[in-house]
Design an enzyme around this catalytic site. Structure first.
Site, PDB file in Angstrom:
ATOM      1  N   HIS A 175       3.576   0.402  -1.381  1.00 30.44           N
ATOM      2  CA  HIS A 175       2.309   1.183  -0.806  1.00 30.44           C
ATOM      3  C   HIS A 175       1.329   0.254  -1.592  1.00 30.44           C
ATOM      4  CE1 HIS A 175      -0.387   4.811  -0.216  1.00 30.44           C
ATOM      5  NE2 HIS A 175      -0.832   4.425  -1.085  1.00 30.44           N
ATOM      6  N   GLU A 176       1.243   0.255  -2.860  1.00 32.17           N
ATOM      7  CA  GLU A 176       0.199  -0.584  -3.690  1.00 32.17           C
ATOM      8  C   GLU A 176       0.128  -1.770  -3.327  1.00 32.17           C
ATOM      9  OE1 GLU A 176      -1.968   1.373  -5.292  1.00 32.17           O
ATOM     10  OE2 GLU A 176      -0.584   3.268  -5.019  1.00 32.17           O
ATOM     11  N   HIS A 179      -2.051  -2.230  -0.320  1.00 38.12           N
ATOM     12  CA  HIS A 179      -3.733  -2.254  -0.645  1.00 38.12           C
ATOM     13  C   HIS A 179      -4.177  -3.596  -1.067  1.00 38.12           C
ATOM     14  CE1 HIS A 179      -4.310   1.975  -0.026  1.00 38.12           C
ATOM     15  NE2 HIS A 179      -3.435   2.328  -0.866  1.00 38.12           N
ATOM     16  N   GLU A 254      -5.062   5.161   3.251  1.00 38.94           N
ATOM     17  CA  GLU A 254      -3.944   5.596   2.679  1.00 38.94           C
ATOM     18  C   GLU A 254      -2.942   5.955   3.893  1.00 38.94           C
ATOM     19  OE1 GLU A 254      -2.947   6.089  -0.531  1.00 38.94           O
ATOM     20  OE2 GLU A 254      -5.014   5.295  -0.820  1.00 38.94           O
TER      21      GLU A 254
END
Length: 661
Positions: A175-176, A179, A254
């Site tokens: 997930h990070e 980004h 997100e």
């Protein structure tokens, strides 16, 4: 949305954010001026304040001007100061939160597992290893910060390490990394700087107000106390607008990051269970440290109850991954967490040691499907993560040792950059610039660099760049200068050695300066640069055969929305012109870069296949254009990605879709 579209969308959002900040500052200025005028009218007249504000403004016209200048100095000055501080990289955000660096020689098995997962994700994504920080909080949370992937930092809480198994931790880190790859991280970090200025008025009011027991000011109950309370109330306007900006920037991103994290592993169980554990955990994702309000939008999960949620509701995120989820599972997961905490004396083993190595995944050749390869940029999948796990385990012990020590990392990186041609000349240059000690270290690592297969060299550079982040800025600048000298010294390098040196140089430079939002160059404006790039690449694979080089060049040029041109005549002096060409090509829009990646893929693999050397050369050139291409594995097939049609109309449609957002 693919890598190219996400990058363009983040770029536009960054410009919108500047406009939104300007509007927010204007609102704060108006609110402060209103409070100042009312206060002065009250202090200088017995009449009702609202009747005297206009008269005070008429008789003291400089009041609004002075107040406006002061507010701008405080708000805008604070933001610019914070933005300048954040140029040092994501470590600034990590240290502001109180997180501490996790070093490569960490003995704690939980920290070691975290480092392994981050390294694997970075190798799979073809970006430098981020610095990893541990935040001593019991909550389950994480964030990625920094202006550029080469200077990124990942922060993970102690609670996440204790509560999550490896697959769940991998989902959170995926997930990070989404980004990092999509440009969200730069946007989020920029917003931290803007929020610092918007929140400073409220904090100043809290400091001046009568409720601050740390100030021993006898006048607290008088003018200072009133001014403090007034500033605090006015500062709430900044807080309100700041929260709106956080929610506007973060909420949809997100959702996209959750979807990208699932793509890393091709199954949603890890991320889904991590989110369920957030909901079941006794602390959840709530953070208690100072400065958390400025990074709400960067976190994996919301740090508390907010009026303007920066994240979609937890249930919504879970059900997007598992529509059959029922809330009753929170209770079952809570019991599992309690049992895990009680039995944590023996943490779960790192199962990466059981995964296949890179040699088992990488075929001798892969299809040179230009469109499929271009679609992989910034979009690694589960096979790439498995490959990275094997690659990390197969790295020589000397590489692993150097990656944990910036001094040794410098020696090994220079050993890789020196190459095999004119070695003594380049070694003498290193000795002159850095001293005998560094030159001796380079000599010790030369056998390690020589023995390293081509497929390990880019991953090794990614590991070493991560370690070199811990060196002093002056040392890193000196290293940049030396590698720049190595690129231009000696005889003509092989194209692989050139691309490898330039990629190391690019990663180092990116980590020393924040990326500038420069205007894009049109593709027609860089036609000569494209002609040089494809001609040199085509000549490299033709072994002096002009007919073969011409066919390779034509195959690549057909992928560009430009009129046909002949292959550029061969030249023994191409390094300097190539440096300038790559610098200009890096200023293309990400949508145009997709065409360039396709063109390079078609040129290098004009015979329909890419061997290991050709695939790694393509990955290096993609890195120079800031298009991180994952390893090209045997599973790459035309059906895995978009259609392989090179039509110019498709390119125009893609540009129109990107502009439409």
């Amino acid at each position: 949305m693919d890598f190219y579209g996400r990058q363009e969308r983040a770029r536009r959002a960054s410009r919108w954010l500047v406009v939104a900040f300007a509007v927010a500052v204007t609102i704060v200025v108006l609110a402060v001026n209103t409070v100042v005028l009312v206060t002065l009218a009250v202090l200088n007249s017995d009449a009702p304040a609202f009747l005297n504000v206009g008269r005070w403004l008429d008789t003291h016209p400089g009041t609004v001007f002075i107040t406006t200048i002061l507010v701008l100095l405080v708000v805008v000055g604070s933001s610019l100061w914070k933005i300048a501080a954040l140029r040092a990289g994501g470590k600034v955000v990590a240290r502001d939160l109180g997180a501490r660096l996790v070093r490569g020689d960490a003995a704690d098995p939980l920290q070691r597992r975290l480092l392994n997962v981050v390294e694997e994700m970075a190798i799979a994504s073809s970006v430098p290893i981020p610095s990893v920080y541990l935040l001593e909080e019991p909550a389950i949370n994480a964030l990625a910060a920094g202006y550029a992937p080469s200077e990124a930092s990942v922060v993970v809480t102690r609670g996440a390490l204790l509560a999550l198994d490896r697959d769940e931790l991998q989902g959170v880190i995926g997930h990070e990394f989404s980004h990092i790859l999509s440009g969200d991280m730069r946007l989020n970090t920029q917003l931290v700087g803007f929020l610092h200025g918007l929140f400073v008025v409220s904090e100043l009011g809290r400091w001046l107000g009568p409720g601050n027991r740390n100030r021993a000011d006898k006048r607290r109950g008088g003018l200072f106390g009133w001014a403090g309370m007034a500033l605090f109330v006015v500062g709430l306007v900044g807080l309100f607008v700041g929260r709106l900006l956080q929610a506007a920037v973060a909420r949809q991103r997100e959702r996209l990051a959750d979807a990208s994290a699932v793509q890393f592993t091709r199954e949603s169980r890890g991320l889904r269970n991590a989110l369920v554990k957030v909901g079941a955990h006794r602390v959840g994702s709530r953070l208690a440290g100072m400065g958390v309000d400025r990074v709400n939008h960067m976190l994996f999960a919301s740090p508390g109850r907010l009026d303007f949620a920066t994240h979609p509701p937890l249930l919504e995120r879970i059900r997007a991954l598992d529509p059959s989820f029922q809330s009753a599972e929170f209770g079952h997961m809570r019991h599992e967490l309690d049992a895990r905490e009680a039995a944590f004396a023996a943490p779960p083993a790192d199962r990466s040691a059981q995964r296949p190595g890179p040699g088992e995944l990488f075929a001798e050749a892969v299809p040179a499907n230009a469109a499929a390869i271009a679609s992989l940029v910034g979009n690694p999948g589960p096979a790439h993560v498995r490959f990275a796990e094997g690659m990390r385990r197969s790295m020589p012990a000397d590489v692993r040792l150097a990656a944990s020590d910036p001094r040794k990392a410098e020696g090994l990186l220079l050993a890789i950059a020196i190459g095999t041609r004119d070695r003594e000349l380049r070694l003498a240059f290193v000795r002159t610039q850095l001293g005998t000690g560094v030159a001796d270290s380079v000599c010790q690592f030369l056998p390690v660099a020589d023995a390293m297969p081509l497929i390990q060299r880019l991953p090794a550079v990614l590991l070493l760049i991560g370690s070199l982040r811990q060196a002093q800025r002056a040392e890193r600048l000196r290293l940049v200068s030396v590698i720049t000298g190595l690129v231009s010294r000696g005889g003509i390098p092989t194209i692989f050695e050139y691309a490898l040196r330039k990629s190391a140089l690019t990663f180092l430079r990116d980590g020393l300066r924040s990326p500038r939002d420069r205007w894009h160059l049109p593709m027609r404006g860089v036609q000569n640069d494209l002609q040089l790039l494809l001609s040199v690449v085509a000549a490299n694979g033709a072994d002096g055969n002009l007919a073969s080089a011409t066919r390779a060049f034509a195959a690549g040029w057909a992928r560009l929305p430009l009129l046909p041109v002949p292959v550029a005549p061969g030249s023994a002096v191409w390094v300097g012109p190539m440096d300038r060409a790559l610098a200009r090509l890096d200023r293309l829009s990400t949508v145009d870069k997709e065409c360039v990646v396709q063109a390079m893929s078609a040129t290098i693999g004009h015979d329909g296949l890419l061997n290991v050397a050709e695939a790694e050369l393509l990955r290096l050139f993609c890195a120079l254009l800031h298009c991180p291409l994952p390893p090209l594995l045997d599973g790459l097939r035309p059906t895995d990605a978009v259609s392989d049609s090179p039509g110019r109309g498709d390119h125009q449609e893609r540009k129109q879709e990107t502009r439409a957002g």
